[in-house]
Design an enzyme around this catalytic site. Structure first.
Site, PDB file in Angstrom:
ATOM      1  CG  HIS A 114      70.314  18.674   6.130  1.00 33.82           C
ATOM      2  ND1 HIS A 114      70.109  17.528   5.382  1.00 33.82           N
ATOM      3  CD2 HIS A 114      70.834  18.263   7.314  1.00 33.82           C
ATOM      4  CE1 HIS A 114      70.498  16.473   6.100  1.00 33.82           C
ATOM      5  NE2 HIS A 114      70.921  16.883   7.269  1.00 33.82           N
ATOM      6  CD  GLN A 172      71.704  21.713  10.299  1.00 31.79           C
ATOM      7  OE1 GLN A 172      71.462  20.519  10.205  1.00 31.79           O
ATOM      8  NE2 GLN A 172      72.313  22.237  11.340  1.00 31.79           N
ATOM      9  CG  PHE A 224      79.251  14.208  13.139  1.00 26.04           C
ATOM     10  CD1 PHE A 224      79.836  13.222  12.373  1.00 26.04           C
ATOM     11  CD2 PHE A 224      77.971  14.650  12.782  1.00 26.04           C
ATOM     12  CE1 PHE A 224      79.178  12.678  11.269  1.00 26.04           C
ATOM     13  CE2 PHE A 224      77.315  14.113  11.681  1.00 26.04           C
ATOM     14  CZ  PHE A 224      77.916  13.124  10.925  1.00 26.04           C
ATOM     15  NE  ARG A 231      69.429  18.188  12.670  1.00 27.17           N
ATOM     16  CZ  ARG A 231      70.294  17.368  12.059  1.00 27.17           C
ATOM     17  NH1 ARG A 231      71.167  16.664  12.760  1.00 27.17           N
ATOM     18  NH2 ARG A 231      70.280  17.240  10.755  1.00 27.17           N
ATOM     19  NE  ARG A 245      75.270  18.930   9.940  1.00 25.39           N
ATOM     20  CZ  ARG A 245      74.440  17.900   9.967  1.00 25.39           C
ATOM     21  NH1 ARG A 245      73.133  18.095  10.007  1.00 25.39           N
ATOM     22  NH2 ARG A 245      74.900  16.670   9.952  1.00 25.39           N
TER      23      ARG A 245
END
Lengths: 621, 284
Positions: free
Chosen positions: A346, A233, A113, A381, A281
């Site tokens: 998000h 985010q 990830f 995050r 992200r």
């Protein structure tokens, strides 16, 4: 009136885990949620759970990755707690029967990830949250834990002490959505807020319609500071037409981002020369929007995410849900064509300020999950770190609220932890508007709003709960009896548009100030809000009207915090301030409601862990 | 300007033929109205005509069930849920329906759309043939208000099958599960508790105590999971073999047809029947 030892508000992953933990400690616990538990938005989480389960991986590595991802704004005690306890909690889910994807040797599957130095994202297809949510609800059913579903909690019952740290939370007031009956829930031990994210502040969001930040808004008005609210985010891969999430797992499995000129821009544009699509992200979201803003997007709106080269077999095995989402909600079959994606709101890194034990500065009031800020995520995050947060800190809050002896938390909460007050130049004054004539603030003021005018302070348990019930009944009567004015949908949509326009991935002073003016306008309009539906039965008009008040308070907290932070860190990008400013800004933003006159101050970031200190380094991916 | 049509109607005893004719004439009228409006405003956005069931036992004007007409913009990609939300937010804030995630995972918005059970969020207007689009609450469940039905009975049936893992687990280690076994239960674990299957089932409509497809599927999910042992499976089969259990299913496949997550519900029920037979044969 209902009475339990522990009341958990919200029944997603964190709330359900808290309830099970409190139950295991022997407490009489009840869940109160505006949705039936299985409708909660944890069910939409796709990617997975970061947990150190394999040889070659280590707690230290997970903690380092998380701290780096946070851009050095996470607190070491919170991060280390998460990394240490996630494996145990993840295996616990497996023991409760959760249907994780499996490797050939029968062990739970893990995948790479973004921002992780080891493939430790433990997953169940591309629907990990769905499996987690249902597994947790199954455990609640097994234990016979009381669930008040479709009860909307709209007020906390908190005592009147002058200082927030002296106040006690003795319960909540809620109304039964099905019948409209307003009732009080007394909590002998404590109340745990687990109400999820505030995504509905924005109009392009992966969040559910129910994600209106009710918990943070109620805690804020009761005197608990909101922490680091500026850090929102924006997920790099959401479907442009609806905001539906396309998991980071697509990139984790090898999916590639292309601009309209066919360039693999994450590498070719120099955004993340080492790991490309698997950067954090915030980095990927900014890269996409830069490409789009500079004319290299498709239809000036989106980029392509291509996973066709992975082959149908692998996609079906690990990402099947993504095929359905892209087909059903965007009309694109990702086995034949690249998916269309763009950044969308998000997740909120910020939230209710809590310690590692879930405690807020108000006695008996806890928070866990996305509505809380402990802070694990700091200013950004990492994917796969939200689900472990739910189960690790949900369980801890549940145990503490049930009375289990636990180590004193290292993270201090409340104004006592302040390291100085903040200063922000606002174009309009934020906070409450007091135009009440009949003792009921038109916008349904909170206990704290009445504190100054109410005469004798209310401090006893029963009188606190009864007073809260009276206030909430009066507020709801007021909203229902008023028969003309403005409707919530008008206020909400304008607020969402302004936030999406002005407080998005790229921010500047002018835009943030415009947002504050728009929020003020929304607040003024809200003074004249009315509920058109006269019915007590399933009155969603009333529920959405109350939620809209919460969205206004949270939009303001996000924007004020963003305007005050004059640096670029993690998800918070400022046009005027292009550098991370470690000298001045390694500190948590705290915003206190302060009876309607918001007060900004700062709290320390703890970079000293159990065995080591985390030195801020420049962040490259 | 409100573009809500003021026409309302009460469900009558019309023959299907009459109903079809009425639908047709309405559709023609609708197209006419749309053309007129588009000409006058230059608005090229396609619109859709919704007929939405309305009922509220508490409000005088809605005590008698009726259908309201809404005309809402429906550009490509508009779902039935989008259209309902538009109608609510722009025309009538009393229009009531459950919804949350908008992406077919919360299971809140199972509705009866053009005569079949579907999720509002997962149904594209352009994929529906019939105009106007009829939106009704799930049949065979008590209507609380407008499109909201009482789900309590559905939840009770789900919980009647002991829907939780009951295996013995090791202290710390994860249990192993083969990829094949995980694949075996995969489809059954997709259930989002929307209730579409239960609503479509004729048997459940006639026998209130029938466990129903969703609950049997939930039991299947655990009974087929190799992490539970044979004693627990036997216990689960006892629950399923009761009078109102698996044997009631008459394999009409209506549940399978409407399931928004494509779970092969009828097959799962049939498999549980076969398991029950195998189980009973052991005693011969």
């Amino acid at each position: 009136m209902h009475e339990h030892d522990v009341i958990v508000v919200g029944a997603g992953g964190a709330g359900l885990r808290a309830a099970v933990a409190a139950n295991e400690e022997g407490a009489d616990v009840a869940l109160v949620s505006k949705l039936h538990p299985v409708r909660s938005h944890t069910g939409a989480a796709e990617g997975g759970i970061n947990a150190v389960l394999r040889d070659g991986d280590s707690f230290e590595s997970h903690a380092e990755d998380t701290m780096k991802g946070s851009d050095y704004l996470g607190d070491a005690p919170a991060i280390e707690t998460l990394c240490h306890q996630s494996p145990k909690e993840t295996v616990q889910l497996e023991h409760w029967g959760m249907a994780f994807s499996r490797d050939d040797d029968g062990r739970m599957s893990q995948r790479p990830f973004g921002g992780l130095s080891f493939p430790r994202t433990t997953y169940a297809g591309a629907e990990t949250g769905h499996h987690l949510l249902h597994t947790m609800y199954e455990q609640v059913v097994k234990r016979g834990i009381t669930v008040y579903d479709e009860w909307y909690v709209s007020r906390l019952a908190v005592t009147d002490h002058a200082e927030p740290e002296d106040r006690e939370c003795h319960g909540v007031v809620a109304y039964d959505v099905q019948t409209g009956k307003v009732d009080a829930f007394k909590a002998r031990n404590g109340v745990i807020l687990a109400t999820g994210g505030p995504g509905q502040v924005y109009d392009h969001t992966t969040n559910a319609v129910a994600n209106t930040g009710d918990g943070p808004a109620m805690a804020y008005r009761a005197g608990v500071p909101l922490e680091d609210m500026e850090f929102i985010q924006f997920h790099p891969t959401t479907l442009p037409s609806t905001g539906v999430l396309i998991t980071e797992g697509v990139r984790g499995e090898g999916g590639i981002l292309y601009n309209a000129e066919g360039e693999r821009f994450m590498f070719e544009g120099g955004y993340a020369k080492n790991v490309g699509e698997l950067a954090s992200r915030d980095v990927v979201a900014r890269a996409e929007l830069t490409e789009i803003n500079e004319g290299r997007g498709f239809e000036d709106d989106y980029v392509h995410l291509d996973m066709r080269h992975l082959g149908e077999e692998r996609i079906t095995d690990r990402l099947e849900n993504i095929i359905h989402l892209s087909e059903d909600f965007e009309g694109v079959n990702p086995l034949e064509d690249p998916m269309r994606v763009k950044p969308g709101q998000h997740y909120a890194m910020g939230g209710i300020e809590v310690s590692e034990n879930g405690e807020t500065c108000i006695g008996g009031l806890y928070a866990a999950g996305e509505c809380a800020c402990v802070s694990v995520h700091g200013s950004n995050r990492l994917g796969g770190n939200a689900l472990p947060e739910l189960i690790v800190f949900g369980a801890r809050a549940g145990r503490h609220a049930a009375g289990k002896e636990m180590e004193t938390a290292e993270i201090e909460t409340g104004p006592a932890a302040s390291i100085g007050s903040g200063d922000v130049d606002t174009p309009v004054s934020p906070g409450s508007i007091d135009t009440s004539e009949d003792g009921v603030a038109a916008d349904g003021g909170q206990a704290g709003d009445d504190r100054a005018t109410d005469g004798g302070a209310v401090v006893g348990m029963d009188e606190t709960v009864e007073r809260a019930l009276d206030q909430e009944q009066a507020r709801i009567e007021h909203l229902l009896e008023k028969d003309e004015g403005v409707q919530h949908a008008d206020i909400r949509s304008k607020l969402q548009e302004s936030m999406t326009e002005n407080v998005n991935v790229f921010r500047n002073e002018e835009g943030l100030k415009q947002a504050l003016r728009d929020i003020r306008e929304a607040r003024e309009a809200y003074q004249d809000v009315y509920v058109n539906d006269p019915s007590r039965t399933f009155n969603t008009d009333l529920q959405h009207t109350i939620e809209t008040r919460n969205l206004i308070d949270l939009a303001e907290a996000i924007t004020l915090s963003a305007l005050a932070r004059t640096e670029f860190r993690g998800a918070h990008w400022r046009e005027e301030y292009q550098d991370r400013d470690d000298e001045n800004w390694i500190k948590h933003t705290m915003l206190a409601w302060n009876e309607g006159s918001p007060d900004l101050y700062y709290a320390p970031v703890i970079l000293d862990g159990e065995d080591k200190s985390y030195e801020p380094k420049e962040r490259h991916y | 300007m409100s573009t809500q049509l003021q026409r309302t109607e009460t469900e009558g005893d019309e023959s299907p033929q009459e109903q079809r004719l009425e639908r047709k004439s309405l559709a023609e009228g609708e197209r006419e109205a749309q053309r007129t409006e588009e000409e006058s405003t230059g608005d090229e956005t396609p619109h859709v005509h919704l007929k939405v069931f309305r009922y509220d036992p508490e409000v005088e004007a809605k005590r008698e069930p009726r259908f309201d007409d809404f005309r809402v913009p429906a550009p490509q990609g508009t779902t039935v849920l989008d259209a309902l939300m538009y109608a609510r937010d722009e025309f009538d804030s009393t229009l009531t329906f459950r919804h949350s995630c908008r992406q077919a995972v919360c299971g809140s918005d199972a509705l009866f759309i053009n005569g079949s059970q579907r999720l509002g969020c997962q149904t594209q207007i352009q994929d529906l043939d019939q105009r106007p689009v009829r939106v009704e609450p799930l049949p065979h469940q008590e209507v609380e208000k407008d499109l909201v039905v009482d789900m309590e009975h559905f939840y009770d049936q789900m919980e009647a099958v002991e829907p939780y893992f009951q295996g013995e687990t090791p202290d710390e280690e994860e249990q192993l599960q083969s990829r094949e076994n995980r694949e075996k239960v995969k489809m059954s674990t997709r259930c989002i508790w929307c209730g579409a299957c239960q609503s479509s089932c004729n048997i459940a409509a006639g026998d209130n105590e029938y466990l129903g497809p969703a609950a049997i599927n939930k039991a299947y999910r655990f009974a087929m999971d190799e992490r539970e042992d044979d004693d627990i499976k036997k216990h689960r089969m006892n629950i399923l073999e009761q009078e109102h259990g698996v044997w009631r299913c008459q394999t009409q496949f209506s549940c399978t047809e409407v399931c928004p997550k494509d779970i092969p519900l009828t097959e799962h029920i049939q498999e549980m029947k076969r398991e029950a037979v195998k189980d009973n044969l052991k005693f011969w």
